[in-house]
Design a protein around this motif. Structure first.
Motif, PDB file in Angstrom:
ATOM      1  N   LYS A 116       0.839  -1.211   0.000  1.00 29.95           N
ATOM      2  CA  LYS A 116       0.000   0.000   0.000  1.00 29.95           C
ATOM      3  C   LYS A 116       0.863   1.247   0.000  1.00 29.95           C
ATOM      4  O   LYS A 116       0.587   2.216  -0.712  1.00 29.95           O
ATOM      5  N   LEU A 117       1.946   1.249   0.785  1.00 31.78           N
ATOM      6  CA  LEU A 117       2.820   2.414   0.846  1.00 31.78           C
ATOM      7  C   LEU A 117       3.476   2.669  -0.505  1.00 31.78           C
ATOM      8  O   LEU A 117       3.558   3.821  -0.952  1.00 31.78           O
ATOM      9  N   MET A 139       2.845  11.746   2.416  1.00 25.52           N
ATOM     10  CA  MET A 139       2.222  13.062   2.324  1.00 25.52           C
ATOM     11  C   MET A 139       3.239  14.186   2.531  1.00 25.52           C
ATOM     12  O   MET A 139       3.162  15.241   1.894  1.00 25.52           O
ATOM     13  N   ASP A 158       1.874   6.691   5.502  1.00 22.36           N
ATOM     14  CA  ASP A 158       1.093   7.794   4.923  1.00 22.36           C
ATOM     15  C   ASP A 158       1.719   9.144   5.264  1.00 22.36           C
ATOM     16  O   ASP A 158       1.764  10.054   4.428  1.00 22.36           O
ATOM     17  N   THR A 211       0.954   4.259  -2.728  1.00 29.20           N
ATOM     18  CA  THR A 211       0.701   5.652  -2.348  1.00 29.20           C
ATOM     19  C   THR A 211       1.833   6.553  -2.811  1.00 29.20           C
ATOM     20  O   THR A 211       1.601   7.639  -3.354  1.00 29.20           O
TER      21      THR A 211
END
Length: 321
Positions: free
Chosen positions: A59-60, A169, A165, A63
């Motif tokens: 997932k990372l 970000m 996350d 992202t």
């Protein structure tokens, strides 16, 4: 049974939230070093991890890739059977392991050192072999898992997800990555439709574009209205520049006022009329139509010549709502 199920679920959430609430305090020099390394990476960020860490790692990587950082996931076992060849000296390996003692590291770490690949760690053990070998460590340590047996990764995976996350970000904002950049990574999504499409991507062209010359009659324009069903007809001069627009409303007003079908369309048309530029962003063009309470408009090119026509249905069909 229902009460016990809800109580277990609530307790899990409270424990995970409690552990996660400590994460802002972990945004230390290690996090900064990791973020700067990712930001200035000239190659790719390869994320890796075993088990649940690997699931979070996938997932990372996704992202990071969708927010401006070239990244992909490599499974540690696959890395040891050939995929290490994907990693170059200009790349970064971001390894996730709560214990920092995954057996695969015994083989991976020496190979990274040989290739001079920068290693970043997301771990809960700052004294582990992984942490000791890493250029920077992101701390995800917890006091306890939410699992009542203290076995299944729960609080630790939440921390990993959130810190991942936070890293993505922070780097995204430092890059100045914006909505249009994001849309380019998601061209098939709703955001891509809104931000990437220009009017010329959606407009009607060729025979689907209604038009008459300024020497045409009201009858000619009326027939063109019926042929295309757009509710308006651009009136063009000899240079195909739009002189005006003849609409259903213009036709009604002309006939009610005693005008004849044999009269020149230039007498009945709306002079000038509203046009859209072919290179305008589609979402902005749609808003212009909505604000003017009109359903269709001619489209002109950079030389102000008729290039096409578009109506609200064309925007909606493209997913621009």
């Amino acid at each position: 049974m229902s009460d016990s199920l809800l109580a277990a679920a609530k307790n899990t959430l409270l424990l995970e939230l409690h552990e996660a609430s400590k994460l802002p305090e972990r945004l230390d020099e290690g996090f900064l070093k990791a973020a700067k390394a990712v930001l200035h990476c000239n190659g790719k960020v390869i994320v890796s991890g075993m088990g649940k860490s690997g699931h979070i790692g996938r997932k990372l990587a996704a992202t990071l890739a969708s927010t401006g950082t070239p990244a992909f996931f490599v499974h540690p076992a696959e890395a040891l059977h050939g995929d290490l060849g994907m990693i170059e000296s200009r790349d970064i390996l971001l390894f996730i392991s709560y214990s920092g003692t995954a057996k695969e590291l015994d083989f991976i770490l020496p190979r990274l050192a040989e290739k001079q690949v920068l290693l970043l760690a997301i771990t809960g053990k700052n004294t582990s072999p992984l942490a000791q070998a890493a250029h920077a460590v992101i701390d995800i340590s917890i006091e306890r898992e939410a699992c009542p047996m203290h076995l299944a990764p729960t609080s630790s995976t939440v921390n990993t997800l959130m810190m991942g996350d936070a890293l993505a970000m922070a780097v995204m904002q430092a890059r100045g990555f914006n909505e249009e950049d994001f849309a380019r990574s998601h061209p098939a999504g709703a955001l891509g439709a809104r931000l990437l499409n220009r009017v010329h991507h959606l407009m009607r062209q060729g025979e689907n574009v209604p038009q008459v010359t300024d020497s045409a009659t009201v009858m000619d324009a009326m027939l063109e209205l019926s042929r295309t069903g757009l509710g308006m007809v651009p009136v063009v001069n000899t240079r195909t520049e739009v002189s005006g627009v003849f609409t259903d409303g213009d036709l009604r007003r002309w006939l009610v006022g005693g005008g004849k079908l044999e009269d020149s369309v230039t007498q009945a048309m709306t002079r000038g009329g509203f046009t859209l530029n072919a290179d305008s962003r589609a979402v902005e063009a749609k808003e212009q139509l909505m604000n003017r309470r009109i359903s269709a408009a001619p489209v002109t090119d950079s030389n102000h010549k008729l290039a096409g026509a578009i109506n609200l249905q064309d925007f909606w069909q493209a997913g621009i709502l």
